[in-house]
Design a protein around this motif. Structure first.
Motif, PDB file in Angstrom:
ATOM      1  N   GLY A  18      44.208  51.782  87.338  1.00 35.67           N
ATOM      2  CA  GLY A  18      44.697  53.062  86.880  1.00 35.67           C
ATOM      3  C   GLY A  18      43.655  53.903  86.374  1.00 35.67           C
ATOM      4  N   LEU A  19      42.875  53.185  85.387  1.00 34.30           N
ATOM      5  CA  LEU A  19      41.648  54.097  84.669  1.00 34.30           C
ATOM      6  C   LEU A  19      40.478  54.435  85.655  1.00 34.30           C
ATOM      7  N   ALA A  20      40.281  53.380  86.644  1.00 31.57           N
ATOM      8  CA  ALA A  20      39.276  53.414  87.600  1.00 31.57           C
ATOM      9  C   ALA A  20      39.624  54.710  88.646  1.00 31.57           C
ATOM     10  N   ILE A  21      40.770  54.640  88.997  1.00 30.80           N
ATOM     11  CA  ILE A  21      41.352  55.632  89.896  1.00 30.80           C
ATOM     12  C   ILE A  21      41.156  57.163  89.103  1.00 30.80           C
ATOM     13  N   ALA A  22      41.598  57.139  87.917  1.00 32.34           N
ATOM     14  CA  ALA A  22      41.412  58.531  87.174  1.00 32.34           C
ATOM     15  C   ALA A  22      40.204  58.725  87.141  1.00 32.34           C
TER      16      ALA A  22
END
Length: 72
Positions: A18-22
């Motif tokens: 999720g953080l990588a996508i954000a």
């Protein structure tokens, strides 16, 4: 697909995928609403994303807990 100036709600943005996508979306000019079950992890993600360009941090509500969550 052009995402510059659009807004994306990213769940699980406090860490991992999720953080990588954000971070990827933010690097392409997308506004991010970072959502996570952990208010602390969402806060850390917001701090990291603030450095990617035009952004602001808003905290809404409180940390979620449930009897099925590993975080309770």
């Amino acid at each position: 697909m052009e995402l510059r100036g659009q807004t994306a709600v990213v769940t699980g943005a406090g860490r991992g995928i999720g953080l990588a996508i954000a971070e990827l979306l933010a690097s392409r000019g997308t506004n991010i609403a970072a959502v996570d079950i952990s208010a602390d992890e969402a806060g850390v993600a917001a701090e990291r994303l603030l450095g990617t360009g035009r952004s602001e941090e808003r905290r809404v509500g409180k940390e979620c807990r449930s009897r099925w969550s590993p975080y309770h």
